[in-house]
Design a protein around this motif. Structure first.
Motif, PDB file in Angstrom:
ATOM      1  N   LYS A 186       0.814  -1.215   0.000  1.00  8.31           N
ATOM      2  CA  LYS A 186       0.000   0.000   0.000  1.00  8.31           C
ATOM      3  C   LYS A 186       0.847   1.264   0.000  1.00  8.31           C
ATOM      4  O   LYS A 186       0.358   2.339  -0.350  1.00  8.31           O
ATOM      5  CB  LYS A 186      -0.916   0.011   1.227  1.00  8.31           C
ATOM      6  N   LEU A 187       2.102   1.166   0.409  1.00 10.02           N
ATOM      7  CA  LEU A 187       2.902   2.361   0.589  1.00 10.02           C
ATOM      8  C   LEU A 187       4.087   2.464  -0.354  1.00 10.02           C
ATOM      9  O   LEU A 187       4.495   3.564  -0.719  1.00 10.02           O
ATOM     10  CB  LEU A 187       3.406   2.434   2.041  1.00 10.02           C
ATOM     11  N   LEU A 188       4.670   1.347  -0.748  1.00 11.25           N
ATOM     12  CA  LEU A 188       5.849   1.399  -1.597  1.00 11.25           C
ATOM     13  C   LEU A 188       5.458   1.595  -3.061  1.00 11.25           C
ATOM     14  O   LEU A 188       4.359   1.233  -3.486  1.00 11.25           O
ATOM     15  CB  LEU A 188       6.673   0.118  -1.444  1.00 11.25           C
ATOM     16  N   ALA A 189       6.373   2.183  -3.825  1.00  9.71           N
ATOM     17  CA  ALA A 189       6.126   2.435  -5.243  1.00  9.71           C
ATOM     18  C   ALA A 189       7.383   2.089  -6.026  1.00  9.71           C
ATOM     19  O   ALA A 189       8.114   2.975  -6.465  1.00  9.71           O
ATOM     20  CB  ALA A 189       5.737   3.907  -5.460  1.00  9.71           C
TER      21      ALA A 189
ATOM     22  N   PHE B 289       7.603   9.602  -6.850  1.00 12.53           N
ATOM     23  CA  PHE B 289       8.243   8.566  -6.036  1.00 12.53           C
ATOM     24  C   PHE B 289       9.697   8.958  -5.780  1.00 12.53           C
ATOM     25  O   PHE B 289      10.266   9.804  -6.484  1.00 12.53           O
ATOM     26  CB  PHE B 289       8.203   7.225  -6.783  1.00 12.53           C
ATOM     27  N   THR B 290      10.299   8.327  -4.790  1.00 18.63           N
ATOM     28  CA  THR B 290      11.711   8.584  -4.513  1.00 18.63           C
ATOM     29  C   THR B 290      12.281   7.439  -3.696  1.00 18.63           C
ATOM     30  O   THR B 290      11.544   6.606  -3.165  1.00 18.63           O
ATOM     31  CB  THR B 290      11.894   9.921  -3.768  1.00 18.63           C
TER      32      THR B 290
ATOM     33  N   PRO C  81       6.281   6.883  -2.429  1.00 16.82           N
ATOM     34  CA  PRO C  81       5.878   8.253  -2.779  1.00 16.82           C
ATOM     35  C   PRO C  81       6.376   9.240  -1.732  1.00 16.82           C
ATOM     36  O   PRO C  81       6.461   8.922  -0.540  1.00 16.82           O
ATOM     37  CB  PRO C  81       4.347   8.177  -2.787  1.00 16.82           C
ATOM     38  N   LEU C  82       6.691  10.433  -2.166  1.00 19.89           N
ATOM     39  CA  LEU C  82       7.047  11.491  -1.231  1.00 19.89           C
ATOM     40  C   LEU C  82       5.879  11.744  -0.290  1.00 19.89           C
ATOM     41  O   LEU C  82       4.718  11.737  -0.712  1.00 19.89           O
ATOM     42  CB  LEU C  82       7.402  12.774  -1.984  1.00 19.89           C
TER      43      LEU C  82
END
Length: 451
Positions: A14-17, A251-252, A269-270
């Protein structure tokens, strides 16, 4: 006693990209064959279907901000290059990753170098550049070999050289290995080093966009900034803006290190928080709690466990009194002596100062002398104010940002942990070393340190 906030379980999906890191774990991820299987060079093809100025506007509209520290809009930096001036234009990629705690560009280049090559292809087309350079930290020889091989593969496949993909663009890429000077991470010092001179910052103006490499218009970008461009062109600026925040989209790579259960690179995501990243990585090491951390390497003001829920984007971290910088999240637990950590960082900056300006050259030297005395139990209470005074005489008054970076951990550590500095003075030694001091006989909690 301050109790570290509870860290809840968070689903990584849900959080990583994963974009730049999407296939780092594949066999031979660094090869052109693997890159092409993952839509490699499709962004370049779409860019070549546009006019150069349209590419610049597209990247500007995407909201991509520089991933090297300052967060300056990438498209705007490209836009500064004058057109029709009759001079050659240059693109220089800053791969001299030297900031203590920062470890994102080197893994990226090692596992996925073609993302950078394609990004350089697109950027060079946009700014009308025919010769681009990669300035790599020289100690990373395995990465140097990977880059050379990636460039060779790109030439052989027609992605570099003459009339690339029928676009009319001619582009050569030179990979240059530096000699390991931290100061060469500053863009004008990097340019001087690339020209064969001693790496020292230049007086500005003129800025590199007007008179950079060989006194010609030059764009200097970070590795991650340029490597992010192909995905933006391929998947669209709306896709990119769907992540992060309004002013810090996309993203970063977050580099999580220190006293954590699972250090490593987390591409997200930032705007994600440290609490969420720790939740995904297993938290601090078992039996310990967070005491302080850096949001962007040692040159950014340190934060404490009170800032676990600060969104990790440029605006929110700035509002919290620090800088997002290179997103190097160094986490330290309650066993860490703040004075010792700041002393080691300051020794680094004193050693790496190029010596060009007096505030940095002399100021970092005297900061080290004071900090060593305080750590060894030889300091006086007046030394704490003297530390702040010297840091103030460096901050904003040195030739480049190295001086500011050296002052940041001084100011922030005195702000949050002045009591710990005072304990070093009153106890005649480091309170984390029972043999050196009896002042903390009741344990560190009695002095108000985070537990």
């Amino acid at each position: 006693m301050t109790v570290a906030p509870e860290i809840h379980d968070v689903s990584p999906e849900k959080l990583l990209a994963p974009v730049l890191s999407a296939f780092w774990d594949e066999p031979r991820s660094w090869t052109l064959e693997t890159y092409l299987r993952h839509e490699g060079y499709e962004g370049a093809r779409k860019a070549f279907a546009m006019q150069p100025d349209e590419v610049i506007a597209y990247v500007k509209d995407s909201g991509l901000r520089g991933r090297g520290g300052a967060g300056f809009p990438t498209g705007m930096k490209w836009q500064f290059i004058p057109q029709g001036d009759g001079k050659p234009h240059y693109l220089v990629v800053n791969a001299d990753e030297s900031e203590p705690g920062t470890c994102k560009d080197i893994p990226l280049l090692f596992a996925n170098p073609h993302s950078l090559v394609e990004g350089m292809l697109i950027a060079s087309y946009a700014i009308r550049c025919n010769h681009a350079f990669i300035y790599l930290r020289g100690e990373t020889v395995p990465v140097l070999r990977r880059l050379h091989e990636a460039v060779r593969e790109a030439y052989a496949a027609g992605y570099l050289g003459r009339n690339i993909l029928g676009s009319g663009l001619d582009l050569d890429i030179t990979v240059h290995a530096g000699a390991g000077a931290y100061i060469c991470g500053e863009e004008t010092a990097l340019l001087d080093s690339l020209e064969g001179r001693r790496g020292q910052p230049r007086l500005r103006p003129p800025f590199p966009a007007v008179a950079g490499l060989y006194a010609c218009p030059t764009v200097v970008n970070n590795v991650e900034s340029i490597a992010s461009v192909p995905a933006i062109l391929n998947r669209g600026k709306e896709w990119f803006r769907s992540m992060g925040s309004e002013k810090s989209p996309g993203f970063t790579l977050y580099s999580l290190s220190g006293h954590v259960a699972s250090p490593g690179q987390y591409e997200a995501p930032l705007g994600i928080t440290l609490r969420q990243l720790l939740g995904m990585s297993g938290g601090m090491r078992p039996g310990h709690t967070l005491k302080f951390w850096t949001p962007g390497g040692s040159s950014t003001p340190l934060l404490t466990d009170e800032h676990l829920d600060v969104p990790l984007d440029y605006e929110a971290v700035g509002a919290a009194g620090s800088m997002l910088g290179t997103k190097a999240l160094q986490c330290f637990d309650e066993t860490t002596c703040v004075v010792r950590a700041v002393t080691r960082w300051t020794e680094f900056y004193a050693h790496e100062s190029c010596g060009k300006c007096t505030p940095c050259r002399e100021g970092t030297y005297w900061l080290v002398q004071l900090l060593r005395d305080i750590e060894a139990g030889k300091g006086r209470m007046a030394d704490l104010d003297k530390l702040a005074d010297i840091a103030d005489n460096i901050n904003g008054k040195s030739f480049c940002a190295l001086g500011d970076g050296a002052a940041s951990p001084i100011f922030s550590s005195l702000q949050y942990f002045r009591a710990e500095y005072e304990q070093h003075v009153k106890g005649k030694g480091c309170p984390f070393d029972p043999a050196a001091s009896t002042a903390w006989a009741d344990g560190p909690n009695s002095a108000g340190v985070t537990a």
